[in-house]
Design an enzyme around this catalytic site. Structure first.
Site, PDB file in Angstrom:
ATOM      1  N   GLY A   8      46.465 -12.157  44.705  1.00 57.04           N
ATOM      2  CA  GLY A   8      47.592 -11.747  44.930  1.00 57.04           C
ATOM      3  C   GLY A   8      48.606 -12.824  45.484  1.00 57.04           C
ATOM      4  N   HIS A   9      49.973 -12.953  45.451  1.00 58.00           N
ATOM      5  CA  HIS A   9      50.663 -13.751  46.434  1.00 58.00           C
ATOM      6  C   HIS A   9      50.249 -13.988  47.707  1.00 58.00           C
ATOM      7  CE1 HIS A   9      54.287 -10.751  47.158  1.00 58.00           C
ATOM      8  NE2 HIS A   9      53.100 -10.496  47.749  1.00 58.00           N
ATOM      9  N   ASN A  10      50.504 -15.242  48.219  1.00 57.45           N
ATOM     10  CA  ASN A  10      50.390 -15.607  49.674  1.00 57.45           C
ATOM     11  C   ASN A  10      48.929 -15.735  50.078  1.00 57.45           C
ATOM     12  OD1 ASN A  10      53.365 -15.917  49.762  1.00 57.45           O
ATOM     13  ND2 ASN A  10      53.309 -13.764  50.331  1.00 57.45           N
ATOM     14  N   SER A  37      48.747 -11.641  50.664  1.00 56.52           N
ATOM     15  CA  SER A  37      48.508 -12.013  52.015  1.00 56.52           C
ATOM     16  C   SER A  37      47.499 -11.989  52.726  1.00 56.52           C
ATOM     17  CB  SER A  37      49.980 -11.351  52.871  1.00 56.52           C
ATOM     18  OG  SER A  37      51.086 -11.782  52.302  1.00 56.52           O
TER      19      SER A  37
END
Length: 345
Positions: free
Chosen positions: A239-241, A259
């Protein structure tokens, strides 16, 4: 059939030591389950010795110190890697295709293309993209605007790299993987899910390999990062981050929510899931199908869902195995005390 080599010639090829007949002829290289009398095979683990009962190979690659009476053995530091080297010598290996740019590729005039690259049909390279030396882009690859690829990168068919992503040297990405798609970020506004702009990128370190159909989302503001030397299997979602450390192993169908981060040399086994905003420490191991809901300390091994320390989960499993007998014992105790009759009354 492969080349004809003697055990002595094979040993010289892999810096091994022959115990047995150096002049024994080898005509093939096959795994234990398929090897014939003139094949060479290998054993990495003494527990596989039982498989020799049905294996007729007379020459075996083995770890140092492992003797097998009645067979010629070649002691090497790493039997598997030595076997690969011998297999390539006997049967040859596919040579990479010659450099060249197919006339059907679409390359923006502002893109910078390195030396000795191979760009196949229907590749698209966007505005301002930089492609390093000796890269191989297979048919149907998409490289977005302002992307950067280091030297010796291999992108297999239909890999998609969204705009602005950076890929290091010697990275291999297998077919149909997507690098830099939008992260899954929404806010509830007046009863509707409103998309949060995903303005970051993805940065992939040197010597990373990414399996087929894997997706790595771009960061919201800062880049999602994959550390040097990490190996990612097929069908993995990051996922993002997220910030994935160096030399991690992420096995098939792992999902890591936004994250979250990992240290170096982390192993996450197949179908494990990691929630958002947790950290998995250096050299930790997450077992197959585990569900990680909180931070995992460095060096820990966790299993189960929710993930718990390995020793705790094994104790629970052992207790569960005894549960049927415990229930039978309880029925017997209740019957002898007459409790069941009193309850009925």
């Amino acid at each position: 059939m492969g080349k004809r080599l003697t055990a002595g010639e094979v040993a010289a090829l892999v810096q091994g030591r022959v115990l047995g007949a150096e002049d024994r002829v080898i005509t093939g290289a096959r795994p234990l389950s398929h090897a014939g009398p003139e094949d060479i095979s290998f054993i990495e683990d003494p527990r596989r010795l039982k498989d020799l009962a049905t294996c007729s190979a007379q020459v075996l690659l083995v770890p140092r110190g492992l003797e097998i009476p009645g067979r010629t053995v070649i002691e090497v530091a790493d039997p598997m890697l030595a076997f690969v080297r011998i297999y390539q010598e006997m049967y040859g290996s596919l040579q990479p295709p010659a450099p060249g740019i197919d006339s059907r590729a679409a390359i923006h005039p502002s893109a910078r293309i390195g030396r000795d690259v191979r760009i196949e049909a229907f590749v698209y390279i966007g505005e301002g993209a930089v492609i390093g030396d000796r890269c191989r882009l297979h048919a149907g690859v998409y490289i977005g605007r302002q992307c950067q690829l280091g030297d010796d990168v291999i992108l297999y068919p239909h890999v998609v790299v969204y705009e602005g992503c950076r890929i290091g040297h010697r990275v291999v990405i297998h077919a149909h993987s997507v690098i830099g798609a939008d992260g899954f970020g929404y806010r509830l506004v007046q009863g509707q899910h409103v998309k949060v702009a995903q303005l970051g990128t993805v940065e992939i370190g040197d010597d990373v390999e990414i399996g087929a159909c894997t997706t790595i989302d771009r960061g919201t503001f800062e880049p999602t990062t994959i550390g040097q030397g990490t190996k990612i299997d097929n069908l993995v979602q990051i996922g993002h981050n997220c910030r994935i450390g160096r030399h991690n192993l992420l096995v098939s169908q792992v999902g890591i929510a936004g994250s979250s981060s990992t240290g170096d040399y982390v192993v996450i086994a197949g179908q494990a899931g990691v929630v958002d905003h947790v950290h998995i420490g250096d050299r930790a191991v997450v077992g197959a199908q585990a569900g990680v809901t909180k931070d995992v300390p460095a060096g820990a091994c966790v299993l189960g869902s929710p993930a718990r320390p390995e020793r705790e989960v094994k104790a629970m499993v052992m207790s569960l195995e005894k549960l049927p007998q415990i229930r039978r014992d309880m029925r017997l105790i209740r019957a002898r005390l007459g409790l069941d009759q009193r309850d009925a009354a």
